[in-house]
Design an enzyme around this catalytic site. Sequence first.
Site, PDB file in Angstrom:
ATOM      1  N   LYS A 191      -0.120   5.474  -6.005  1.00 42.01           N
ATOM      2  CA  LYS A 191      -1.181   5.461  -7.030  1.00 42.01           C
ATOM      3  C   LYS A 191      -2.114   6.659  -6.862  1.00 42.01           C
ATOM      4  N   LYS A 192      -2.564   6.900  -5.611  1.00 41.35           N
ATOM      5  CA  LYS A 192      -3.520   7.995  -5.393  1.00 41.35           C
ATOM      6  C   LYS A 192      -2.843   9.345  -5.639  1.00 41.35           C
ATOM      7  N   GLY A 238      -3.701  -5.705 -19.339  1.00 38.13           N
ATOM      8  CA  GLY A 238      -4.623  -6.034 -18.262  1.00 38.13           C
ATOM      9  C   GLY A 238      -5.735  -5.002 -18.239  1.00 38.13           C
ATOM     10  N   ALA A 239      -6.852  -5.360 -17.618  1.00 39.26           N
ATOM     11  CA  ALA A 239      -7.978  -4.404 -17.630  1.00 39.26           C
ATOM     12  C   ALA A 239      -8.716  -4.407 -16.298  1.00 39.26           C
ATOM     13  N   GLY A 296      -2.573  -9.248 -12.815  1.00 42.39           N
ATOM     14  CA  GLY A 296      -2.956  -9.916 -11.578  1.00 42.39           C
ATOM     15  C   GLY A 296      -1.767 -10.077 -10.648  1.00 42.39           C
ATOM     16  N   GLU A 307     -25.853  14.039  -3.596  1.00 39.56           N
ATOM     17  CA  GLU A 307     -27.274  14.193  -3.256  1.00 39.56           C
ATOM     18  C   GLU A 307     -28.153  13.367  -4.210  1.00 39.56           C
ATOM     19  N   CYS A 357      -1.574   1.780  -3.010  1.00 42.03           N
ATOM     20  CA  CYS A 357      -2.545   2.848  -2.767  1.00 42.03           C
ATOM     21  C   CYS A 357      -1.929   4.253  -2.738  1.00 42.03           C
ATOM     22  N   TYR A 371      -8.419  -3.458 -11.817  1.00 44.63           N
ATOM     23  CA  TYR A 371      -8.045  -2.339 -10.936  1.00 44.63           C
ATOM     24  C   TYR A 371      -6.706  -1.692 -11.294  1.00 44.63           C
ATOM     25  N   ALA A 424      -4.492  -2.140 -13.665  1.00 41.36           N
ATOM     26  CA  ALA A 424      -4.262  -1.735 -15.050  1.00 41.36           C
ATOM     27  C   ALA A 424      -4.969  -0.421 -15.370  1.00 41.36           C
ATOM     28  N   LEU A 425      -6.254  -0.354 -15.070  1.00 41.27           N
ATOM     29  CA  LEU A 425      -7.007   0.832 -15.486  1.00 41.27           C
ATOM     30  C   LEU A 425      -6.635   2.062 -14.669  1.00 41.27           C
ATOM     31  N   GLU A 426      -6.315   1.862 -13.399  1.00 42.91           N
ATOM     32  CA  GLU A 426      -5.874   3.026 -12.603  1.00 42.91           C
ATOM     33  C   GLU A 426      -4.550   3.563 -13.156  1.00 42.91           C
ATOM     34  N   HIS A 461     -26.985  20.337  -1.102  1.00 38.28           N
ATOM     35  CA  HIS A 461     -27.059  20.923  -2.432  1.00 38.28           C
ATOM     36  C   HIS A 461     -26.102  22.097  -2.557  1.00 38.28           C
ATOM     37  N   CYS A 485       0.827  -1.215   0.000  1.00 42.04           N
ATOM     38  CA  CYS A 485       0.000   0.000   0.000  1.00 42.04           C
ATOM     39  C   CYS A 485       0.858   1.261   0.000  1.00 42.04           C
TER      40      CYS A 485
HETATM   41  P1  FAD Z   1       1.396  -6.225   1.936  1.00 40.87           P
HETATM   42  O1  FAD Z   1       1.054  -4.814   2.167  1.00 40.87           O
HETATM   43  O2  FAD Z   1       1.711  -6.618   0.545  1.00 40.87           O
HETATM   44  O3  FAD Z   1       2.661  -6.545   2.886  1.00 40.87           O
HETATM   45  C1  FAD Z   1       3.313  -7.775   2.882  1.00 40.87           C
HETATM   46  C2  FAD Z   1       4.778  -7.572   3.264  1.00 40.87           C
HETATM   47  O4  FAD Z   1       5.371  -8.825   3.585  1.00 40.87           O
HETATM   48  C3  FAD Z   1       5.613  -6.995   2.124  1.00 40.87           C
HETATM   49  O5  FAD Z   1       6.430  -5.963   2.593  1.00 40.87           O
HETATM   50  C4  FAD Z   1       6.463  -8.193   1.667  1.00 40.87           C
HETATM   51  O6  FAD Z   1       7.667  -7.796   1.096  1.00 40.87           O
HETATM   52  C5  FAD Z   1       6.657  -8.914   2.986  1.00 40.87           C
HETATM   53  N1  FAD Z   1       6.996 -10.344   2.862  1.00 40.87           N
HETATM   54  C6  FAD Z   1       6.491 -11.254   1.991  1.00 40.87           C
HETATM   55  N2  FAD Z   1       7.004 -12.460   2.241  1.00 40.87           N
HETATM   56  C7  FAD Z   1       7.853 -12.308   3.289  1.00 40.87           C
HETATM   57  C8  FAD Z   1       8.685 -13.212   4.027  1.00 40.87           C
HETATM   58  N3  FAD Z   1       8.718 -14.524   3.748  1.00 40.87           N
HETATM   59  N4  FAD Z   1       9.433 -12.724   5.036  1.00 40.87           N
HETATM   60  C9  FAD Z   1       9.401 -11.404   5.340  1.00 40.87           C
HETATM   61  N5  FAD Z   1       8.622 -10.518   4.695  1.00 40.87           N
HETATM   62  C10 FAD Z   1       7.861 -10.973   3.693  1.00 40.87           C
HETATM   63  N6  FAD Z   1      -5.925  -1.216  -1.620  1.00 40.87           N
HETATM   64  C11 FAD Z   1      -6.788  -0.253  -1.204  1.00 40.87           C
HETATM   65  O7  FAD Z   1      -7.472  -0.436  -0.193  1.00 40.87           O
HETATM   66  N7  FAD Z   1      -6.911   0.932  -1.881  1.00 40.87           N
HETATM   67  C12 FAD Z   1      -6.166   1.209  -2.975  1.00 40.87           C
HETATM   68  O8  FAD Z   1      -6.305   2.292  -3.548  1.00 40.87           O
HETATM   69  C13 FAD Z   1      -5.248   0.228  -3.429  1.00 40.87           C
HETATM   70  N8  FAD Z   1      -4.477   0.474  -4.492  1.00 40.87           N
HETATM   71  C14 FAD Z   1      -3.567  -0.456  -4.908  1.00 40.87           C
HETATM   72  C15 FAD Z   1      -2.778  -0.176  -6.008  1.00 40.87           C
HETATM   73  C16 FAD Z   1      -1.863  -1.099  -6.454  1.00 40.87           C
HETATM   74  C17 FAD Z   1      -0.996  -0.760  -7.660  1.00 40.87           C
HETATM   75  C18 FAD Z   1      -1.733  -2.344  -5.783  1.00 40.87           C
HETATM   76  C19 FAD Z   1      -0.729  -3.354  -6.250  1.00 40.87           C
HETATM   77  C20 FAD Z   1      -2.506  -2.641  -4.673  1.00 40.87           C
HETATM   78  C21 FAD Z   1      -3.444  -1.694  -4.230  1.00 40.87           C
HETATM   79  N9  FAD Z   1      -4.267  -1.945  -3.129  1.00 40.87           N
HETATM   80  C22 FAD Z   1      -5.166  -0.999  -2.716  1.00 40.87           C
HETATM   81  C23 FAD Z   1      -4.202  -3.225  -2.398  1.00 40.87           C
HETATM   82  C24 FAD Z   1      -3.372  -3.095  -1.080  1.00 40.87           C
HETATM   83  O9  FAD Z   1      -2.125  -2.506  -1.340  1.00 40.87           O
HETATM   84  C25 FAD Z   1      -3.187  -4.476  -0.452  1.00 40.87           C
HETATM   85  O10 FAD Z   1      -4.447  -5.087  -0.305  1.00 40.87           O
HETATM   86  C26 FAD Z   1      -2.534  -4.399   0.925  1.00 40.87           C
HETATM   87  O11 FAD Z   1      -1.276  -3.778   0.865  1.00 40.87           O
HETATM   88  C27 FAD Z   1      -2.383  -5.806   1.503  1.00 40.87           C
HETATM   89  O12 FAD Z   1      -1.758  -5.759   2.757  1.00 40.87           O
HETATM   90  P2  FAD Z   1      -1.017  -7.038   3.343  1.00 40.87           P
HETATM   91  O13 FAD Z   1      -0.639  -6.686   4.741  1.00 40.87           O
HETATM   92  O14 FAD Z   1      -1.832  -8.239   3.110  1.00 40.87           O
HETATM   93  O15 FAD Z   1       0.294  -7.228   2.448  1.00 40.87           O
HETATM   94  P1  NDP Z   2      -6.880  -8.839 -11.158  1.00 36.82           P
HETATM   95  O1  NDP Z   2      -6.573 -10.275 -10.944  1.00 36.82           O
HETATM   96  O2  NDP Z   2      -8.105  -8.269 -10.579  1.00 36.82           O
HETATM   97  O3  NDP Z   2      -6.904  -8.536 -12.740  1.00 36.82           O
HETATM   98  C1  NDP Z   2      -5.991  -9.070 -13.655  1.00 36.82           C
HETATM   99  C2  NDP Z   2      -6.239  -8.488 -15.039  1.00 36.82           C
HETATM  100  O4  NDP Z   2      -5.242  -8.969 -15.954  1.00 36.82           O
HETATM  101  C3  NDP Z   2      -7.576  -8.892 -15.644  1.00 36.82           C
HETATM  102  O5  NDP Z   2      -8.055  -7.835 -16.443  1.00 36.82           O
HETATM  103  C4  NDP Z   2      -7.199 -10.114 -16.518  1.00 36.82           C
HETATM  104  O6  NDP Z   2      -8.072 -10.353 -17.594  1.00 36.82           O
HETATM  105  C5  NDP Z   2      -5.858  -9.647 -17.053  1.00 36.82           C
HETATM  106  N1  NDP Z   2      -4.972 -10.739 -17.480  1.00 36.82           N
HETATM  107  C6  NDP Z   2      -4.603 -11.820 -16.769  1.00 36.82           C
HETATM  108  N2  NDP Z   2      -3.723 -12.555 -17.486  1.00 36.82           N
HETATM  109  C7  NDP Z   2      -3.543 -11.928 -18.669  1.00 36.82           C
HETATM  110  C8  NDP Z   2      -2.752 -12.194 -19.820  1.00 36.82           C
HETATM  111  N3  NDP Z   2      -1.973 -13.256 -19.901  1.00 36.82           N
HETATM  112  N4  NDP Z   2      -2.814 -11.319 -20.850  1.00 36.82           N
HETATM  113  C9  NDP Z   2      -3.606 -10.246 -20.797  1.00 36.82           C
HETATM  114  N5  NDP Z   2      -4.367  -9.926 -19.726  1.00 36.82           N
HETATM  115  C10 NDP Z   2      -4.333 -10.765 -18.680  1.00 36.82           C
HETATM  116  O7  NDP Z   2      -5.602  -8.095 -10.595  1.00 36.82           O
HETATM  117  P2  NDP Z   2      -5.185  -6.599 -10.248  1.00 36.82           P
HETATM  118  O8  NDP Z   2      -3.710  -6.696 -10.213  1.00 36.82           O
HETATM  119  O9  NDP Z   2      -5.789  -5.568 -11.108  1.00 36.82           O
HETATM  120  O10 NDP Z   2      -5.707  -6.352  -8.755  1.00 36.82           O
HETATM  121  C11 NDP Z   2      -5.322  -7.170  -7.667  1.00 36.82           C
HETATM  122  C12 NDP Z   2      -6.020  -6.719  -6.411  1.00 36.82           C
HETATM  123  O11 NDP Z   2      -5.411  -5.526  -5.889  1.00 36.82           O
HETATM  124  C13 NDP Z   2      -7.497  -6.351  -6.625  1.00 36.82           C
HETATM  125  O12 NDP Z   2      -8.318  -7.478  -6.473  1.00 36.82           O
HETATM  126  C14 NDP Z   2      -7.740  -5.311  -5.565  1.00 36.82           C
HETATM  127  O13 NDP Z   2      -8.316  -5.883  -4.406  1.00 36.82           O
HETATM  128  C15 NDP Z   2      -6.380  -4.725  -5.231  1.00 36.82           C
HETATM  129  N6  NDP Z   2      -6.346  -3.316  -5.717  1.00 36.82           N
HETATM  130  C16 NDP Z   2      -7.161  -2.365  -5.141  1.00 36.82           C
HETATM  131  C17 NDP Z   2      -7.227  -1.088  -5.649  1.00 36.82           C
HETATM  132  C18 NDP Z   2      -8.160  -0.065  -5.052  1.00 36.82           C
HETATM  133  O14 NDP Z   2      -8.692  -0.306  -3.989  1.00 36.82           O
HETATM  134  N7  NDP Z   2      -8.402   1.065  -5.697  1.00 36.82           N
HETATM  135  C19 NDP Z   2      -6.402  -0.703  -6.785  1.00 36.82           C
HETATM  136  C20 NDP Z   2      -5.567  -1.745  -7.316  1.00 36.82           C
HETATM  137  C21 NDP Z   2      -5.572  -3.008  -6.784  1.00 36.82           C
HETATM  138  P3  NDP Z   2      -9.377 -11.295 -17.495  1.00 36.82           P
HETATM  139  O15 NDP Z   2     -10.487 -10.427 -16.952  1.00 36.82           O
HETATM  140  O16 NDP Z   2      -9.614 -11.732 -18.881  1.00 36.82           O
HETATM  141  O17 NDP Z   2      -9.044 -12.421 -16.558  1.00 36.82           O
END
Ligand code: FAD
Ligand code: NDP
Length: 490
Positions: free
Chosen positions: A60-61, A190-191, A279, A470, A57, A193, A195-197, A465, A52
């Site tokens: 990204k934000k 990808g399409a 993904g 609203e 998060c 979360y 990808a589109l963000e 308003h 995050c």
């Molecule tokens: P993480 O935050 O991933 O933390 C896991 C930690 O464990 C990492 O530091 C990793 O390196 C460490 N680790 C892994 N294996 C080991 C090991 N064996 N030993 C020691 N350390 C280890 N969520 C939202 O709510 N809002 C958003 O806007 C949002 N935007 C996102 C945008 C992107 C691009 C992505 C990728 C994710 C986004 N998410 C968002 C999802 C959010 O970031 C995750 O759901 C959240 O961080 C998960 O928390 P976690 O504690 O499960 O794991």
């Molecule tokens: P997702 O698994 O949700 O999406 C993967 C995307 O990649 C899909 O569009 C899928 O297509 C496509 N894809 C998979 N394989 C291929 C391939 N070989 N070639 C082309 N396209 C492919 O993963 P995300 O990484 O987007 O998100 C992971 C999680 O992170 C989310 O579930 C969400 O909880 C969290 N997140 C939260 C955000 C927020 O709160 N704003 C922002 C970003 C992430 P298809 O539909 O055909 O399977």
Amino acid sequence: MAEQHYDLLVIGGGSGGLACSKAAAKLGKKVAVCDFVQPSPLGTTWGLGGTCVNVGCIPKKLMHQAALLGEAMKDAKEYGWDVPQTPTLKWEEMVGAVQMHIKSLNFGYRADLMSHSVKYLNAYATLVDAHTIETVDKKGKRSVLTAERVVLAMGGRPKYPDIPGARELAITSDDLFSMRTSPGKTLVVGASYVALECAGFIHGVGLETKVMMRSIPLRGFDQQMAGQIKTFMEQSGIPFVQGVPTSIEQAGERKRVTWTRTDGTTEAEEFDTVLLAVGRDVCTRGIGLEAAGVEVSPNGKIPVKSEQTNVPNIYAIGDVVDGDKLSPPSNLTELTPVAIQAGKLLAQRLYGGKTLEMDYTNVPTTVYTPLEYGCVGMTEELAESTYGKEAIEVYHSYFKPLEWTIPHKGDNACYAKLICLIPEKERVIGLHICGPNAGEMTQGFAVAMKCGATKADFDNTVGIHPTTVEEFTIMDVTKRSGASAEKTGC
Ligand code: FAD
Ligand code: NDP
């Protein structure tokens, strides 16, 4: 050896792990957190705080905001502001500012752990058995720790498609937010979360951007809303191509991507950057879960009941949890506030005598695409398949934010709908909105829905308003009626 034994050992210092460890320490427990970031294939790495803060998060934000500011500058002209003809963003400066903020958060997290007396080990952890963990730090130093209980909070990392050039030539969200030079012309594969963000803000800061979609946009989300988001992105100048990449090759300074279209034909184009957002894989492989006897689903995720795994002293929270195995199943487990809430509540149940369970239902979320999309509860598809079409009333409305009237933009772009369950006095079971600030709008409605709000409760609430939110207090057109949901006046 005594000082190496803990009440609680947490693997992963991200959203969930940090919240859980601090909550346990507050309740007087001896706690340690192991956090280690394996470099991405291109060598990108980062500090304490997990996905995050470092590569999710937060950056990204902030980059979404940078893009919105660019859009606001275009609107400002229409309001009479004298702004440069083509305002440009200096990518390096944006990244510098974002990374500076992240460094301050990394520092804050370390200080926070210290002030809670939580031992922080910047080391990779592997389970030896259910109570023993071996750690290796970046210098290769090994230690063995034991604990009464273990929490697994390792999160996930981006997946790579199995095609030539993917790991060597493409980037993922793990690399994007710290790129020192502008990505230039970008292909986002990808399409969903991520990808589109990312496509939204890359285009929003002035770069040519294309999205490669395999099937549908925003799988798992309400498909009418997903279509609304895609159309808005296309109309803002982000083309979507339907296909799957088959190879990435170096072509001079650029990357040549070849892909197969849905109709089986192939196409190729050169880009400066290829961002793979296909993904994420959870980090559960190769860390000794088998040795400890922890059950893992075929998708790599961990089934839990009240966050407890099949091994009684081992728990799991955050992204590693298998949402499909929850009761009821949830596709919204991979969110920061979910990880935090689950971690805090778990510590309070284990050590604070509390009984409150994590509720994975009605989790609100927002997709930060150029037109934001906020939702809580069921999609229309899920509501229909669960209760039947006849039991559902959908109220809906297109609207135009007042602020958009002067720049004359976005006719029929913004849209809101309430999905109501007729046999339960039209209890609202799904709320969806796409429009500016959707994230800010959705949160409060999630509280209302947790309290069981009905359509009548929405109608009896006085609106503010002029706002866009609203809209939810004045909705009177049902989909069933077939009447137009377009707005005609104030
Ligand atoms: P993480 O935050 O991933 O933390 C896991 C930690 O464990 C990492 O530091 C990793 O390196 C460490 N680790 C892994 N294996 C080991 C090991 N064996 N030993 C020691 N350390 C280890 N969520 C939202 O709510 N809002 C958003 O806007 C949002 N935007 C996102 C945008 C992107 C691009 C992505 C990728 C994710 C986004 N998410 C968002 C999802 C959010 O970031 C995750 O759901 C959240 O961080 C998960 O928390 P976690 O504690 O499960 O794991
Ligand atoms: P997702 O698994 O949700 O999406 C993967 C995307 O990649 C899909 O569009 C899928 O297509 C496509 N894809 C998979 N394989 C291929 C391939 N070989 N070639 C082309 N396209 C492919 O993963 P995300 O990484 O987007 O998100 C992971 C999680 O992170 C989310 O579930 C969400 O909880 C969290 N997140 C939260 C955000 C927020 O709160 N704003 C922002 C970003 C992430 P298809 O539909 O055909 O399977």
